[in-house]
Design a protein around this motif. Structure first.
Motif, PDB file in Angstrom:
ATOM      1  N   ILE A 143      -3.884   5.044  -0.488  1.00 39.31           N
ATOM      2  CA  ILE A 143      -4.421   5.502  -1.764  1.00 39.31           C
ATOM      3  C   ILE A 143      -4.272   4.421  -2.828  1.00 39.31           C
ATOM      4  CG2 ILE A 143      -4.278   7.276  -3.558  1.00 39.31           C
ATOM      5  CD1 ILE A 143      -5.260   8.287  -0.826  1.00 39.31           C
ATOM      6  N   LEU A 144      -3.142   3.747  -2.820  1.00 42.05           N
ATOM      7  CA  LEU A 144      -2.870   2.649  -3.748  1.00 42.05           C
ATOM      8  C   LEU A 144      -2.748   1.350  -2.967  1.00 42.05           C
ATOM      9  CD1 LEU A 144      -0.042   4.358  -5.841  1.00 42.05           C
ATOM     10  CD2 LEU A 144      -2.493   4.345  -6.345  1.00 42.05           C
ATOM     11  N   SER A 145      -3.373   0.303  -3.456  1.00 44.44           N
ATOM     12  CA  SER A 145      -3.282  -1.003  -2.801  1.00 44.44           C
ATOM     13  C   SER A 145      -3.157  -2.097  -3.843  1.00 44.44           C
ATOM     14  CB  SER A 145      -4.524  -1.285  -1.937  1.00 44.44           C
ATOM     15  OG  SER A 145      -4.665  -0.338  -0.906  1.00 44.44           O
ATOM     16  N   ALA A 146      -2.276  -3.053  -3.565  1.00 43.74           N
ATOM     17  CA  ALA A 146      -2.135  -4.249  -4.398  1.00 43.74           C
ATOM     18  C   ALA A 146      -2.168  -5.463  -3.488  1.00 43.74           C
ATOM     19  CB  ALA A 146      -0.834  -4.209  -5.184  1.00 43.74           C
ATOM     20  N   LEU A 147      -3.164  -6.327  -3.686  1.00 44.76           N
ATOM     21  CA  LEU A 147      -3.351  -7.489  -2.828  1.00 44.76           C
ATOM     22  C   LEU A 147      -3.208  -8.772  -3.643  1.00 44.76           C
ATOM     23  CD1 LEU A 147      -4.831  -5.147  -1.277  1.00 44.76           C
ATOM     24  CD2 LEU A 147      -6.445  -6.861  -0.470  1.00 44.76           C
ATOM     25  N   ALA A 148      -2.438  -9.715  -3.136  1.00 41.56           N
ATOM     26  CA  ALA A 148      -2.399 -11.079  -3.662  1.00 41.56           C
ATOM     27  C   ALA A 148      -3.001 -11.985  -2.603  1.00 41.56           C
ATOM     28  CB  ALA A 148      -0.973 -11.493  -3.980  1.00 41.56           C
ATOM     29  N   ILE A 149      -3.982 -12.792  -2.997  1.00 38.62           N
ATOM     30  CA  ILE A 149      -4.770 -13.541  -2.019  1.00 38.62           C
ATOM     31  C   ILE A 149      -4.792 -15.028  -2.370  1.00 38.62           C
ATOM     32  CG2 ILE A 149      -7.004 -13.687  -0.855  1.00 38.62           C
ATOM     33  CD1 ILE A 149      -7.538 -10.834  -2.074  1.00 38.62           C
TER      34      ILE A 149
ATOM     35  N   MET B   7       0.832  -1.194   0.000  1.00 37.72           N
ATOM     36  CA  MET B   7       0.000   0.000   0.000  1.00 37.72           C
ATOM     37  C   MET B   7       0.870   1.247   0.000  1.00 37.72           C
ATOM     38  SD  MET B   7      -3.136  -0.965   2.610  1.00 37.72           S
ATOM     39  CE  MET B   7      -4.118  -2.448   2.339  1.00 37.72           C
ATOM     40  N   GLU B   8       0.370   2.293  -0.674  1.00 40.34           N
ATOM     41  CA  GLU B   8       1.040   3.585  -0.699  1.00 40.34           C
ATOM     42  C   GLU B   8       0.032   4.676  -0.349  1.00 40.34           C
ATOM     43  OE1 GLU B   8       4.170   4.245  -1.049  1.00 40.34           O
ATOM     44  OE2 GLU B   8       4.895   2.247  -1.625  1.00 40.34           O
ATOM     45  N   LYS B   9       0.462   5.623   0.479  1.00 40.61           N
ATOM     46  CA  LYS B   9      -0.417   6.714   0.901  1.00 40.61           C
ATOM     47  C   LYS B   9      -0.248   7.975   0.049  1.00 40.61           C
ATOM     48  CE  LYS B   9      -0.506   5.240   5.751  1.00 40.61           C
ATOM     49  NZ  LYS B   9      -0.227   5.613   7.158  1.00 40.61           N
ATOM     50  N   GLU B  10       0.823   8.039  -0.754  1.00 40.43           N
ATOM     51  CA  GLU B  10       1.177   9.267  -1.437  1.00 40.43           C
ATOM     52  C   GLU B  10       1.243  10.393  -0.408  1.00 40.43           C
ATOM     53  OE1 GLU B  10      -1.449   9.442  -4.952  1.00 40.43           O
ATOM     54  OE2 GLU B  10       0.221   8.514  -6.041  1.00 40.43           O
TER      55      GLU B  10
ATOM     56  N   GLY C 210      -6.596  -4.736  -7.044  1.00 41.24           N
ATOM     57  CA  GLY C 210      -5.859  -3.493  -7.179  1.00 41.24           C
ATOM     58  C   GLY C 210      -6.753  -2.298  -6.929  1.00 41.24           C
ATOM     59  N   ILE C 211      -6.306  -1.378  -6.087  1.00 35.70           N
ATOM     60  CA  ILE C 211      -7.045  -0.147  -5.794  1.00 35.70           C
ATOM     61  C   ILE C 211      -6.164   1.021  -6.224  1.00 35.70           C
ATOM     62  CG2 ILE C 211      -8.198   1.236  -4.030  1.00 35.70           C
ATOM     63  CD1 ILE C 211      -9.464  -1.475  -4.308  1.00 35.70           C
ATOM     64  N   ILE C 212      -6.663   1.844  -7.136  1.00 34.37           N
ATOM     65  CA  ILE C 212      -5.910   2.985  -7.642  1.00 34.37           C
ATOM     66  C   ILE C 212      -6.701   4.243  -7.321  1.00 34.37           C
ATOM     67  CG2 ILE C 212      -4.823   4.047  -9.651  1.00 34.37           C
ATOM     68  CD1 ILE C 212      -5.997   0.502 -10.047  1.00 34.37           C
TER      69      ILE C 212
END
Length: 323
Positions: A216-222, A207-210, A233-235
């Protein structure tokens, strides 16, 4: 049915508009009270819906619950406020439609599930994809085995969400409970869990908060049970809005874009566009149908628990750098 609306922002107004446009106000639901500590927000709601100008106004939900005789409540307040308001309504014997996320911790969710069951009351989470035609079709195809054994799920959501994180309560952790994955991204998490009925076993997240205080940004592998894998993915820093969800199985696949465009892959490997989809409805109509005994609660609080459980695990993984 005597209904109170707790929170008067954009989502509360969206639900009220559905009641208005479908002719339910005064017929199936009487809004008797509005509650919001922000007087300007209340004024905007009354200006948009002048038929509500005579309803009782409150600045805090405790006073509302003390003075009003209610059948149901719509909770559309900042996320971290949901828990106390849910518990307060349940203790008063009030049915609830609550905006996403239901609550912001597993402990809170477990208590809501328990108390709703003890009281015999309806708590419905307003995950609208549960009622949208493309998703209803996808669910039927998956449940009936048309895709065969499920193998993989993927989803992304791109949105110009960063301004909300910088200039509104959504960017304040004590009110939002987290970033976009806990906000609009919560819909993706719910859709994934509901469509597949899979149980997450492990998640690894970045995750990145900028420049914001929340993700703000999220990448999940489940990793799910039964060998199913997935990614989300959350952009939250994109000029437009877009969403795609895909489910792949041994016999085919289904892809949904922006909530309504849908294509399906058959067992022959060819793609086609389904021509007949089930009818959908807004969450608040489903809530009324449930209270009137027309259908079961399609999004009970256990779904709020499942969503926050995966979300909490993703936050921990991102913070610790481990699954």
């Amino acid at each position: 049915m005597r209904l109170a609306v707790i929170g008067s922002g954009s989502m509360a107004q969206a639900h009220i508009k559905v009641l208005q446009d479908k002719g339910f106000l005064g017929e199936r639901a009487d809004i008797v009270a509005l509650c919001d500590p922000d007087k300007q927000s209340l004024e905007k709601t009354l200006k948009r819906f002048p038929q509500l100008e005579k309803v009782n106004l409150y600045e805090n939900y405790e006073e509302l619950l003390e003075k009003e005789e209610l059948d149901a409540a719509l909770i559309a307040s900042p996320h971290t406020c949901h828990y106390e308001q849910l518990i307060g309504c349940l203790e008063k014997g009030i049915h609830i439609l609550v905006e996403k996320p239901m609550v912001c911790s597993v402990a809170e969710a477990e208590r809501v599930v328990q108390l709703a069951e003890e009281k015999g009351l309806t708590v419905m989470v307003a995950y609208q994809r549960r009622f949208m035609p493309a998703f209803l079709y996808a669910k039927e195809q998956i449940s009936s085995g048309k895709l065969g054994k499920l193998l993989f799920f993927t989803a992304y959501q791109a949105q110009n969400w960063l301004p909300a994180a910088l200039y509104s309560w959504r960017g304040e952790p004590h009110l939002s409970g987290g970033g976009q994955i806990n906000d609009s991204g919560s819909h993706l998490v719910h859709a994934m869990l509901w469509l597949t009925e899979a149980r997450p076993l492990e998640v690894f997240a970045y995750m990145e908060k900028e420049e914001a205080k929340v993700d703000i940004l999220s990448a999940l592998a489940i990793k799910f049970n039964d060998g199913i894998l997935g990614s989300v993915g959350i952009i939250g820093d994109n000029p437009g809005w877009g969403e795609e969800i895909g489910v792949w199985g041994k016999k085919g696949a289904i892809l949904i874009r922006d909530g309504w465009q849908i294509i399906q892959q058959g067992e022959d490997g060819k793609y086609f566009t389904p021509q007949k989809l089930p009818e959908g409805k807004p969450p608040i109509e489903a809530f009324l149908d449930c209270l009137e005994g027309k259908e079961e609660n399609k999004v009970p609080p256990v779904w709020g628990l499942r969503v926050i459980a995966l979300t909490e695990a993703a936050w921990r993984s991102a913070e610790q750098g481990t699954p």
